[in-house]
Design a protein around this motif. Structure first.
Motif, PDB file in Angstrom:
ATOM      1  N   GLY A 282     -20.235  66.282  50.167  1.00 17.84           N
ATOM      2  CA  GLY A 282     -21.566  65.706  49.981  1.00 17.84           C
ATOM      3  C   GLY A 282     -21.558  64.364  49.274  1.00 17.84           C
ATOM      4  O   GLY A 282     -22.533  63.628  49.312  1.00 17.84           O
ATOM      5  N   ILE A 283     -20.450  64.020  48.600  1.00 18.89           N
ATOM      6  CA  ILE A 283     -20.399  62.736  47.902  1.00 18.89           C
ATOM      7  C   ILE A 283     -19.502  61.777  48.682  1.00 18.89           C
ATOM      8  O   ILE A 283     -18.312  62.022  48.840  1.00 18.89           O
ATOM      9  N   ALA A 284     -20.101  60.679  49.166  1.00 16.76           N
ATOM     10  CA  ALA A 284     -19.330  59.764  50.011  1.00 16.76           C
ATOM     11  C   ALA A 284     -18.307  58.977  49.193  1.00 16.76           C
ATOM     12  O   ALA A 284     -17.191  58.756  49.651  1.00 16.76           O
TER      13      ALA A 284
ATOM     14  N   LEU B 166     -29.359  53.217  48.239  1.00 19.48           N
ATOM     15  CA  LEU B 166     -28.356  54.278  48.246  1.00 19.48           C
ATOM     16  C   LEU B 166     -28.815  55.449  47.382  1.00 19.48           C
ATOM     17  O   LEU B 166     -29.618  55.291  46.459  1.00 19.48           O
ATOM     18  N   LYS B 167     -28.270  56.608  47.710  1.00 22.25           N
ATOM     19  CA  LYS B 167     -28.541  57.790  46.909  1.00 22.25           C
ATOM     20  C   LYS B 167     -27.412  57.889  45.884  1.00 22.25           C
ATOM     21  O   LYS B 167     -26.248  57.970  46.240  1.00 22.25           O
ATOM     22  N   VAL B 168     -27.776  57.852  44.609  1.00 24.24           N
ATOM     23  CA  VAL B 168     -26.776  57.624  43.570  1.00 24.24           C
ATOM     24  C   VAL B 168     -26.825  58.692  42.484  1.00 24.24           C
ATOM     25  O   VAL B 168     -27.901  59.143  42.082  1.00 24.24           O
ATOM     26  N   GLY B 169     -25.645  59.081  42.026  1.00 22.70           N
ATOM     27  CA  GLY B 169     -25.531  59.973  40.874  1.00 22.70           C
ATOM     28  C   GLY B 169     -24.797  59.255  39.762  1.00 22.70           C
ATOM     29  O   GLY B 169     -24.065  58.286  39.997  1.00 22.70           O
ATOM     30  N   LEU B 170     -25.025  59.720  38.546  1.00 22.39           N
ATOM     31  CA  LEU B 170     -24.320  59.150  37.388  1.00 22.39           C
ATOM     32  C   LEU B 170     -23.711  60.304  36.605  1.00 22.39           C
ATOM     33  O   LEU B 170     -24.416  61.235  36.212  1.00 22.39           O
TER      34      LEU B 170
ATOM     35  N   LEU C 286     -32.022  58.822  39.977  1.00 19.38           N
ATOM     36  CA  LEU C 286     -30.588  59.131  39.955  1.00 19.38           C
ATOM     37  C   LEU C 286     -30.406  60.615  39.638  1.00 19.38           C
ATOM     38  O   LEU C 286     -31.261  61.214  38.988  1.00 19.38           O
ATOM     39  N   ALA C 287     -29.277  61.163  40.065  1.00 17.27           N
ATOM     40  CA  ALA C 287     -28.902  62.511  39.645  1.00 17.27           C
ATOM     41  C   ALA C 287     -27.954  62.339  38.462  1.00 17.27           C
ATOM     42  O   ALA C 287     -26.886  61.769  38.605  1.00 17.27           O
ATOM     43  N   VAL C 288     -28.351  62.813  37.299  1.00 12.64           N
ATOM     44  CA  VAL C 288     -27.602  62.491  36.079  1.00 12.64           C
ATOM     45  C   VAL C 288     -26.977  63.736  35.451  1.00 12.64           C
ATOM     46  O   VAL C 288     -27.639  64.761  35.274  1.00 12.64           O
TER      47      VAL C 288
ATOM     48  N   TRP D 102     -24.578  68.491  43.174  1.00 15.16           N
ATOM     49  CA  TRP D 102     -24.894  67.068  43.328  1.00 15.16           C
ATOM     50  C   TRP D 102     -25.763  66.783  44.546  1.00 15.16           C
ATOM     51  O   TRP D 102     -26.421  65.755  44.625  1.00 15.16           O
ATOM     52  N   GLY D 103     -25.736  67.682  45.493  1.00 15.57           N
ATOM     53  CA  GLY D 103     -26.449  67.397  46.741  1.00 15.57           C
ATOM     54  C   GLY D 103     -25.698  66.326  47.514  1.00 15.57           C
ATOM     55  O   GLY D 103     -24.479  66.187  47.384  1.00 15.57           O
ATOM     56  N   THR D 104     -26.418  65.542  48.303  1.00 13.28           N
ATOM     57  CA  THR D 104     -25.784  64.498  49.088  1.00 13.28           C
ATOM     58  C   THR D 104     -25.925  63.174  48.357  1.00 13.28           C
ATOM     59  O   THR D 104     -27.035  62.773  48.013  1.00 13.28           O
TER      60      THR D 104
END
Ligand SMILES: Nc1ncnc2c1ncn2[C@@H]1O[C@H](COP(=O)(O)OP(=O)(O)O)[C@@H](O)[C@H]1O
Ligand SMILES: [Mg+2]
Length: 375
Positions: free
Chosen positions: A121-123, A153-157, A193-195, A228-230
């Motif tokens: 799911g995480i590019a 973009l779909k972003v996580g931290l 963001l996904a944190v 985290w999802g995508t």
């Protein structure tokens, strides 16, 4: 049936410390959070004994999971320095700690991605790193993440700075993550963001020293036991420095690249060079160097002054053949917004600083082209 803290403590009474003391009496447990069948706490131990505690941690987890009604248990092992002792920041130079002379296992060859399964799911996972603390790594990581967000973009931290997790402060997040039915932590949504932060598990001002295996167990949980999802990009705020903990992390996280943050001062540049060498060692491409606190911009008249001798990082990057991603001024607005939990890219999206971070994000995105989908 709802699970109580008392039930958790009772179950932990059967688990013994390495010295044979029942866990609740061993004076090592953090507050226990019980939320809808999900249990969450840490075991804080003296760094010297950490290794002996690893099996205790997993026993504790099994004991808690066996309580009827518990759907998940997340127990972190943390090694704490007693208040008043020297902070465990990696040294900026000079004498290395003894731990630096242990050689962490070398990769069996090839890219670290061949050893570490990617996260479904995480590019792309990228590290934001610095040779030492206090150069603005976390501020840069968060604003870069927001810049990437602004590019669609779909972003996580992921705040993996075990020495001083500052993302809770920089984002103003106070709550702890909840757990899904399939035992994964849910990142906290903020600014789109996904944190996730190691600071959600331990206090920011609790100075900690960690041993390699503990770092990896904590980071692995933060990476793989999180829903985290995508994501197009996961930005990882790395611990500062280039010691064992950092190397272990760089080796074990399937990184697509690293961004190095440096200030223009010489010392910091030397540290940045160490950072470059570290990523080279583990075959992680360096996406570029960011010069933070590059020049002073007067908040009143806008005049620029190069108080630290600006341009050092650009020059250094050229010399080393590494892309130079940009210069971020030393500016009150960046500090004030950061420390108030309103990062400048989000709170002043039309201002000059947001534009700088977005330009840096654009370069990072371009280098990840082919990996990340959007934009
Ligand atoms: N460009 C900047 N201008 C002004 N203050 C900054 C800038 N970058 C970071 N800071 C401030 O410097 C301090 C350290 O930054 P931080 O991002 O926490 O550093 P690190 O993660 O490297 O330890 C914080 O108070 C932050 O607000
Ligand atoms: Mg930080």
């Amino acid at each position: 049936m709802s699970v109580t803290q008392q039930q958790v403590l009772d179950s932990l009474r059967r688990v013994r410390s390495p010295r044979g003391v029942a866990l609740p009496e061993a004076n090592v447990l953090s507050d226990i959070t019980v939320n809808d069948g999900k249990v969450f706490f840490s075991i804080n131990v003296d760094a010297h004994d950490a290794r002996a505690w690893e099996s205790v941690r997993s026993e504790a987890e099994s004991a808690v999971r066996a309580i009827p009604g518990v759907t998940n248990a997340m127990i972190a092992l943390t090694a704490e320095r007693k208040a008043g002792s020297a902070p465990p920041r990696p040294p900026a130079g000079g004498v290395k700690p003894v731990s630096a002379h242990r050689h962490p296992p070398q990769p069996p060859g090839g890219s670290p991605m061949s050893r570490q399964a990617e996260i479904p799911g995480i590019a792309a996972i990228i590290a934001v790193a610095s040779g030492k603390g206090g150069v603005g790594k976390s501020t840069t990581a968060l604003n870069l993440a927001l810049g990437l967000r602004d590019l669609g973009l779909k972003v996580g931290l992921l705040d993996a700075d075990i020495y001083g997790p500052s993302v809770p402060r920089l984002t103003g997040i106070r709550e702890k993550p909840e757990l899904t039915g399939d035992r994964k932590m849910i990142p906290i949504p903020r600014f789109g963001l996904a944190v996730m932060s190691i600071g959600f598990l331990v206090e920011e001002d609790t100075a900690m020293i960690w041993r390699g295996p503990m770092v990896m167990s904590a980071i692995t949980q933060m990476l793989r036991e999180v829903n985290w999802g995508t994501l197009d990009v996961l930005v990882v705020d790395m611990p500062p420095g280039t010691g064992d903990a950092q190397l272990t992390l760089a080796q074990n996280v399937p990184l697509k690249g690293a961004v190095i943050v440096s200030t223009p001062q010489d010392l910091s540049l030397i540290d940045a060079r160490r950072g470059l060498a570290m990523f080279k060692k583990v075959n992680v491409p360096v996406l570029g160097i960011v010069e933070n606190m590059s020049y002073f911009q007067c908040p009143h008249c806008g005049t620029k002054s190069d108080i630290f001798g600006h341009g050092g990082a650009r020059h250094e990057a050229e010399k080393l053949g590494v892309p130079f991603l940009g210069e971020i001024p030393l500016h009150m607005a960046i500090r004030a917004t950061s420390d108030a939990g309103n990062p400048v890219v989000d709170s002043e999206p039309d201002g000059p600083h947001a534009a700088i971070y977005r330009a840096i994000a654009g370069q990072v995105r371009d280098q990840l082209k082919g990996t990340v989908s959007a934009a």
